[in-house]
Design a protein around this motif. Structure first.
Motif, PDB file in Angstrom:
ATOM      1  N   GLU A   1     -11.370 119.152 -12.823  1.00  0.00           N
ATOM      2  CA  GLU A   1     -11.879 119.133 -11.464  1.00  0.00           C
ATOM      3  C   GLU A   1     -13.390 119.316 -11.342  1.00  0.00           C
ATOM      4  O   GLU A   1     -13.994 118.869 -10.397  1.00  0.00           O
ATOM      5  N   LYS A   2     -14.000 120.000 -12.310  1.00  0.00           N
ATOM      6  CA  LYS A   2     -15.399 120.339 -12.118  1.00  0.00           C
ATOM      7  C   LYS A   2     -16.371 119.240 -12.536  1.00  0.00           C
ATOM      8  O   LYS A   2     -17.555 119.312 -12.238  1.00  0.00           O
TER       9      LYS A   2
ATOM     10  N   TYR B   1     -23.429 117.762  -7.797  1.00  0.00           N
ATOM     11  CA  TYR B   1     -24.363 118.866  -7.585  1.00  0.00           C
ATOM     12  C   TYR B   1     -25.696 118.573  -8.259  1.00  0.00           C
ATOM     13  O   TYR B   1     -26.763 118.736  -7.663  1.00  0.00           O
TER      14      TYR B   1
ATOM     15  N   THR C   1     -21.062 121.457  -2.090  1.00  0.00           N
ATOM     16  CA  THR C   1     -20.409 122.753  -2.232  1.00  0.00           C
ATOM     17  C   THR C   1     -18.949 122.573  -2.616  1.00  0.00           C
ATOM     18  O   THR C   1     -18.241 121.765  -2.000  1.00  0.00           O
ATOM     19  N   ASP C   2     -18.563 123.316  -3.625  1.00  0.00           N
ATOM     20  CA  ASP C   2     -17.156 123.278  -4.048  1.00  0.00           C
ATOM     21  C   ASP C   2     -16.333 124.078  -3.045  1.00  0.00           C
ATOM     22  O   ASP C   2     -16.570 125.271  -2.844  1.00  0.00           O
TER      23      ASP C   2
ATOM     24  N   SER D   1     -12.822 123.686  -3.016  1.00  0.00           N
ATOM     25  CA  SER D   1     -11.435 123.394  -3.423  1.00  0.00           C
ATOM     26  C   SER D   1     -10.465 124.467  -2.957  1.00  0.00           C
ATOM     27  O   SER D   1      -9.346 124.172  -2.540  1.00  0.00           O
TER      28      SER D   1
END
Lengths: 182, 91, 417, 645
Positions: free
Chosen positions: A81-82, A89, A101-102, A104
């Motif tokens: 996911e990152k 970013y 901005t994450d 999740s």
């Protein structure tokens, strides 16, 4: 190993309404106005962000929901996911083209399916779904039973509902209760 | 209770919005140079009009954008809606 | 001279088939000039006129009212009377009023049905407990009767309250002011009108103020729908419409006017013999002498003069009522209405001179003006007659918004954590 | 009986055909019976309707039914702001058309016969919807038309009004006499008459009585009925139960419940919860039947002696990005932000424009133009709203974006002298030395390949680490901390212990030690107000004549002369109990028994308190006076040695 814990939202089928948790889903909040911002988003996601209010766009992997004239939520299923987040970013936020901005875990995605889903929502929501339910891809931010939600019309009588994590159990309790009365 | 036409999201129930009071009260750029009276004028004094009033609203449960509304406070009828930074319509 | 209302006059009139009762107040045309004119024929305005005549011998005065006396917030509120305020200035002001209430029916020879059934304020979270205890201690030292009640004492005092600790915001205790209670709102306006009229005050109804005539920094008179009225002193007591009058005089006030709603149920047999207020789950309830539950709701968050509010406010209020009193679930809402309340940034009133000579304002009572009616009238009359505030209303001046010396009653219930 | 002189209507004809006698032009003049009606007396009306003539007719009966004729239901129209007209022919009030988005059709518009209704309806709808459809124009309607009308609001009678009971409002028993009496006493407006006599205030809300009351008033006052207006029509049209209005929003749906991702663990471990806004926060964790006091004493001691852990997930968190992020913080906080280096944290105090303390929290600089702000739990939504307001309306030139991430992160705060050892067990890779990881700094790190942020910040005065992790791992992280801390007796503590620990250090809680009337200076926090900055929210208000007064209420510490005596929060403070009235100097804002100092401590605001250190004051309670001494606000570890222990 760290374990994941999601809010207690048991999949439920009641009166032709299916309520199911969709996690894990990655979600990223994007803010920006500049040309460069849109170009970078397009490049990384192969996606044009929707500029019309209450709409969404999608590509093979990503959904992008309009939140405001300079704000979008992108959501997708992804094993790592990152990677996408880090890429956005560093290509946008780091070079001051906008903000990435994450979120999740800020939002919990719940899928609602069935011919009665709008009756259930309308029991605690003032939004007029007339147009919304007819058009795939429409999105809206509104209040359901005093709780802020983002709704995304996937296709006919199939919507993704995003709710802030801390509110999610309460909202689901209400949705299930609401389903009993329809 | 009334509907407000958010200039971004469209017509929604007023419960999705929060009121920000009188519009076009600009925060002084140099507050330290104001007298106590002038500062109080900015902080507290309001026209509080009965009739057509220019005011600020925020679509707090939607797009979170602030905008201006021209509303008749004597009957809650909204005459027009315009974005921040736009010129107010002439009455 | 007006007849005295008494058991004897009642009997006497019964013999003449009640054909000989007098008018409670007259219906004169305005004179050309008065020594002072009060704008606003609500409880506060009529009380002001009454005390101007009674205590300051100003009888060549008039009250002008755009509709009918007592037709504004006086006749629209939930009639709660209490004086358990936090700050010294507020406590002084409201307890001054409460002391007058205690003798008002005798003083006016008019039954205002003041009933000292007690007012209870409930605490629902730890900060509520701190705030209410703080207030109770302050009240006690200020000589105001107020006691803290633990949850079981709350239950004992008002058994229909749901004090179960399993509810969303359980009752953690409460305060009680026994001298507090309710009164009949209309009777207050009528009693003061009758009393003032007896001393020569002209009460001019259906007379709307259209302008305030100024000569430099002095007032000269009023333009009204019944013509120009010359006067050197104007006391404005127009509640929600204060800003409208202020705008006529070319000044601004630190006020916002918002709809405040209330509702009553169908009448039922006595079920609640006190007044219960809860801030955290926002609902007030008492029972009127007719048997209706009188329920106060909150204000809407926007400026409006429509005398009606949003339905969701009523919904939220009744939700809170049912949380605290499940027994009321099958009670029926008979009618619901709104008043326009003028709210100051510090939730305290203004009883003050202005920088225009002869122009005085009594406003900003927000959601709680009824309880202050007699005290407010007395102190405003003092301020107008002497062109100086009484020491009890000195803190409630307009200058506090400049100096920063606010009487912050709602700040005392801050919610951050 | 019928007031009218005649009627040609179909129904009258049918009644006659059935042999029912109709007394046209007659009225009831009296009724007889005891406890129930058994006969009525009627008489003929004079031509003008003002009096009765002829002989009395007596009819035996079991029941007397009354019909008041047709009255349009104009409620909906007036409730939406519409005004009324009076239609003289029919003696009814009808809607005055307004430019609202509504039209009145049919009987509610005063149209009582079918032909008119159909004719007008089509026409009105066409205009309203802007359609031009001629099809209905030629519709022929045949119906029985009742043309005969007669209104007499108070039926004539030979008996004086004072000796009879002509009921107007059948529920409230108000009579025609009452109304006339009210008028005599000067109650002229319909609202006054209503309130004086209670006519129209019963459960029918005047539907049966108001027109008659108006008619009587008009007659008595000698004015036309239309000029009097009506009382206001209040919703609802029909009384509605509270339960119906509230619906399902009772019980568990009365109010939203917000839970942290660690909530279930707290429940499993018997936490008692405190309501903070909509959140449920662990308040304390009683063990083996402990009282709250016992539990809090145990938790507080453990946190200072070894290790404690707090779920701090409810604190508001705002992600701030943009080239003007530092400038933005300069404008919203009282202190300066430009020089904060990346990787460092700073405490900030936010005021409202009135100069009063509004919120506080620690903000961390994550990157050059990227900050993470924390707010109080209860203030989170309002702070974000307020900051957005300034950005959009006052400072649109600033390149700053705010995104709420409160729910995205779970926060476990581990404190105490053994916290470093515990953190080291969880993050063995992380260099925890003071040089590499000093107080007020943060590190990005990983736990099992999951990103974590560890902040070395402290609200207890102990060496303390806050770990932020994505919420889905929050509970798992918490459990890891608990098991890593087991050997150090790591003790979960709730809000009550947190409040106690911070009070020992003199840290304020916005909303408990402040009440919307406290400036930074009042809190003895002048150090946090930048003198150099040109402007920030609320700065100007700090220089008003009242805010610069030296004798404002100021935050102080209080120690009871008897160290076992715990003050009551909210108790008032005086210097002399003999004055009248007693002059109150301030009140106790926070009060605890500190197990770590083995004495009671309190924070309070006291007038001129800044200069009162060492002074004796009195707390007058109901049944006794408590003697206290003003102290410093910091009770424990003034040198901040424990932060680096």
């Amino acid at each position: 190993m760290l374990n994941t814990h999601y809010p207690q939202i048991t999949d439920n089928k009641l009166n032709d309404v299916e309520i199911s948790l969709q996690e894990p889903i990655s979600k990223i909040n994007l803010r920006g106005k500049s040309k460069e911002f849109f170009a970078k988003v397009g490049k990384v996601l192969s996606l044009i962000l929707p500029n019309e209010a209450n709409t969404s766009s999608f590509s093979e992997n990503f959904n992008a929901i309009w939140l405001s004239p300079d704000e979008w939520m992108v959501y997708f299923k992804n094993d790592d996911e990152k990677v996408i987040f880090n890429k956005l970013y560093s290509e946008i936020s780091k070079v001051n083209y906008g903000s990435v901005t994450d979120i999740s875990d800020q939002w919990i995605c719940i899928n609602l399916k069935g011919s009665k889903i709008y009756d259930i929502l309308s029991a605690g929501c003032s939004f007029n779904f007339d147009q919304f339910l007819k058009t795939d891809g429409l999105s809206t931010q509104t209040i359901v039973n005093h709780i802020d939600v983002i709704l995304h019309n996937k296709n006919t009588y199939n919507i993704n509902l995003f709710v802030r994590r801390s509110f999610s159990e309460h909202l689901c309790l209400w949705l299930n209760d609401s389903a009993k009365f329809i | 209770m009334f509907l407000i036409n958010c200039p971004f999201c469209g017509e929604r129930d007023q419960s999705e919005f929060s009121s920000g009071g009188e519009a076009h009260i600009v925060r002084p750029k140099q507050p330290t140079e104001l007298s106590d009276d002038e500062w109080a004028e900015f902080l507290f004094m309001r026209k509080n009009i009965k009739g057509v009033q220019f005011e600020r609203w925020n679509h707090s449960h939607g797009c979170r954008k602030w905008f201006n509304v021209v509303r008749d406070t004597s009957n809650d009828k909204i005459h027009s809606v315009y974005k921040m930074g736009e010129k107010p319509p002439v009455k | 001279m007006k007849n005295k209302y008494s058991i004897f006059s009642l009997i006497k009139n019964a013999f003449s088939d009640h054909e000989n009762w007098q008018q409670a107040w007259g219906d004169p045309e305005p004179k050309k000039e008065y020594d002072a004119v009060i704008v606003g024929g609500g409880g506060h305005g009529l009380a002001t006129a009454y005390y101007l005549a009674k205590k300051h011998n100003l009888t060549n005065i008039a009250v002008v009212e755009k509709g009918w006396i007592g037709g504004g917030n006086t006749g629209r509120n939930t009639t709660i009377i209490r004086s358990n305020y936090l700050w010294d200035a507020s406590a002084g002001l409201y307890d001054h009023a409460l002391k007058i209430w205690e003798n008002l029916s005798q003083e006016l020879n008019y039954n205002v049905m003041f009933s000292q059934r007690g007012v209870m304020n409930l605490a629902h979270n730890l900060q509520d407990v701190r705030d209410l205890k703080r207030r109770t201690h302050a009240n006690r030292l200020n000589g105001i009767d107020a006691i803290w009640l633990e949850t079981d004492e709350v239950k004992k005092f008002c058994p229909i309250i749901n004090t179960s600790q399993d509810i969303r915001y359980p009752v953690l205790g409460g305060t009680l002011q026994r001298r507090a209670g309710t009164a009949r709102h209309d009777a207050v306006a009528w009693g003061y009108a009758r009393g003032a009229n007896e001393m020569g005050v002209d009460i001019i109804q259906n007379c709307e103020v259209k302008g305030i005539k100024r000569n430099g920094d002095k007032v000269e008179g009023l333009e009204t729908t019944k013509g120009f009225i010359k006067t050197k002193k104007i006391g404005v007591v127009a509640a929600g419409h204060s800003s409208v009058i202020a705008n006529m005089a070319g000044i601004k006030l630190p006020l916002e006017s918002k709809p405040l709603q209330a509702l009553v149920s169908e009448p039922v047999k006595p079920i609640i013999d006190t007044v219960v207020m809860s801030n955290a789950v926002h609902a007030y309830v008492s029972q009127s002498d007719k048997g209706e539950l009188v329920i106060g709701a909150g204000t809407d968050s926007y400026v409006s003069y429509t005398q009606r509010g949003s339905h969701n406010i009523v919904e939220d209020t009744l939700k809170a009522i049912l949380e605290l009193y499940p027994i009321f679930s099958r009670m029926k809402m008979l009618r619901q209405w709104g008043g326009i309340v003028d709210i100051c940034p510090d939730a305290s009133p203004i009883i003050s001179k202005t920088n225009i000579k002869g122009l005085y304002f009594n406003c900003g009572w927000g959601t709680g003006g009824f309880k202050a009616t007699p005290g407010s009238g007395d102190l405003f009359a003092h301020t107008i007659a002497n062109d100086e505030p009484h020491k009890l209303n000195a803190a409630f001046n307009l200058n506090r918004f400049v100096s920063g010396d606010l009487v912050d009653e709602h700040g005392a219930a801050a919610v951050a954590h | 009986m019928d007031l009218r002189k005649n009627s040609q209507s179909e129904i009258a004809k049918q009644a006659r055909n059935l042999g029912i006698k109709i007394y046209f032009n007659h009225v009831v003049t009296n009724t007889f019976g005891y406890r129930r009606i058994n006969s009525v007396e009627l008489m003929e009306l004079s031509d003008d309707g003002n009096t009765t003539i002829g002989n009395k007719i007596k009819l035996n009966c079991d029941c007397l039914g009354i019909s008041g004729g047709w009255t349009p239901m104009v409620h909906m129209h007036t409730q939406s702001g519409g005004k009324l007209d009076f239609k003289n022919d029919d003696q009814v009030f009808i809607p005055k058309e307004i430019d609202n988005d509504q039209i009145s059709i049919g009987a509610c518009n005063g149209d009582f016969d079918l032909e008119t209704i159909i004719d007008k309806t089509v026409n009105k709808i066409n205009i309203f919807l802007e359609i031009n459809n001629q099809d209905y124009k030629n519709t022929k309607v045949e119906c029985s038309i009742e043309k005969e009308k007669r209104n007499i609001w108070l039926l004539p009678n030979k008996i004086p009004l004072g000796k009879t009971k002509c009921f107007i409002d059948f529920q409230n028993d108000s009579t025609a006499k009452d109304i006339k009496l009210a008028l005599k006493e000067g109650f002229r407006s319909i609202e006054h008459v209503k309130r004086y006599t209670t006519t129209g205030m019963a459960t029918d809300q005047g539907k049966l009585s108001n027109m008659h009351a108006l008619g009587i008033i008009a007659d008595t006052a000698g004015v036309k009925m239309g000029t009097l207006g009506t009382t206001t029509f209040r919703p609802p049209f029909t009384p509605l139960t509270f339960g119906t209005i509230v619906g399902r929003n009772v019980g568990k749906f009365f109010e939203v419940v917000r839970k942290t991702s660690i909530h279930d663990w707290h429940v499993d471990n018997k936490a008692q919860f405190e309501n903070v806004g909509q959140w449920k926060r662990p308040w304390y964790y009683p063990k083996n039947g402990e009282t709250m006091h016992d539990a809090v004493q145990r938790e507080s001691k453990a946190a200072r002696d070894s290790a404690g852990i707090l779920d701090a997930s409810t604190l508001g968190k705002i992600d701030i990005q943009g080239t003007d992020a530092s400038e933005f913080l300069n404008r919203v906080y009282t202190n300066a932000w430009s020089k904060l280096s990346i990787g460092k944290c700073r405490y900030g105090l936010m005021l409202n424009e009135d100069g009063m303390v509004y919120d506080d929290g620690v903000t961390t600089r994550l990157a050059e133009n990227h900050y993470l702000m924390t707010t109080t739990t209860g203030g989170a939504a309002n702070v974000l709203g307020k900051l957005e307001d300034y950005l959009q309306t006052e400072w649109p030139e600033l390149d700053v974006y705010l995104t709420s991430v409160t729910d995205h992160y779970s926060t476990a705060s581990v404190c105490g002298p053994n916290s470093k050892k515990i953190i080291n067990k969880i993050f063995p890779e992380l260099d925890l030395s003071d040089e590499n990881f000093p107080h007020m700094s943060f590190k990005n790190t990983k736990l099992d390949n999951i990103n974590c942020r560890v902040m070395r910040i402290s609200f207890t005065g102990e060496l303390s680490y806050e770990i932020n992790i994505e919420s889905k791992y929050g509970k798992s992280l918490w459990e890891k901390c608990i098991s890593a801390g087991q050997e150090f007796n790591i003790t979960p503590y709730g809000t009550e212990t947190m409040h106690l620990l911070r009070a020992e250090k003199g840290f304020i809680i916005v909303g408990q030690d402040t009440d919307g009337t406290m400036t930074p200076s009042d809190l003895q926090m002048d150090w946090i107000v930048s003198k150099k900055k040109y402007d920030f929210i609320g700065k100007r208000s700090l220089y008003r004549s009242d805010t610069i007064r030296e004798d404002r209420k100021q935050l102080v510490g209080l120690l009871t002369n008897d160290p076992k005596e715990i003050l009551e929060e909210g108790a008032q403070i005086v210097s002399d109990t003999n004055t009248k009235p007693i002059d109150m100097l301030g009140h106790v804002t926070s009060s605890y028994f500190s197990p770590n100092l083995n004495k009671s401590i309190a924070l309070a605001v006291v007038r001129s308190g800044k200069n009162m250190k060492g002074q004796k004051l009195i707390i007058p309670m109901e049944n006794k006076n408590i003697n206290v001494t003003v102290s410093d606000t910091i009770f424990l570890d003034k040198e901040n040695k424990r932060l680096n222990a």
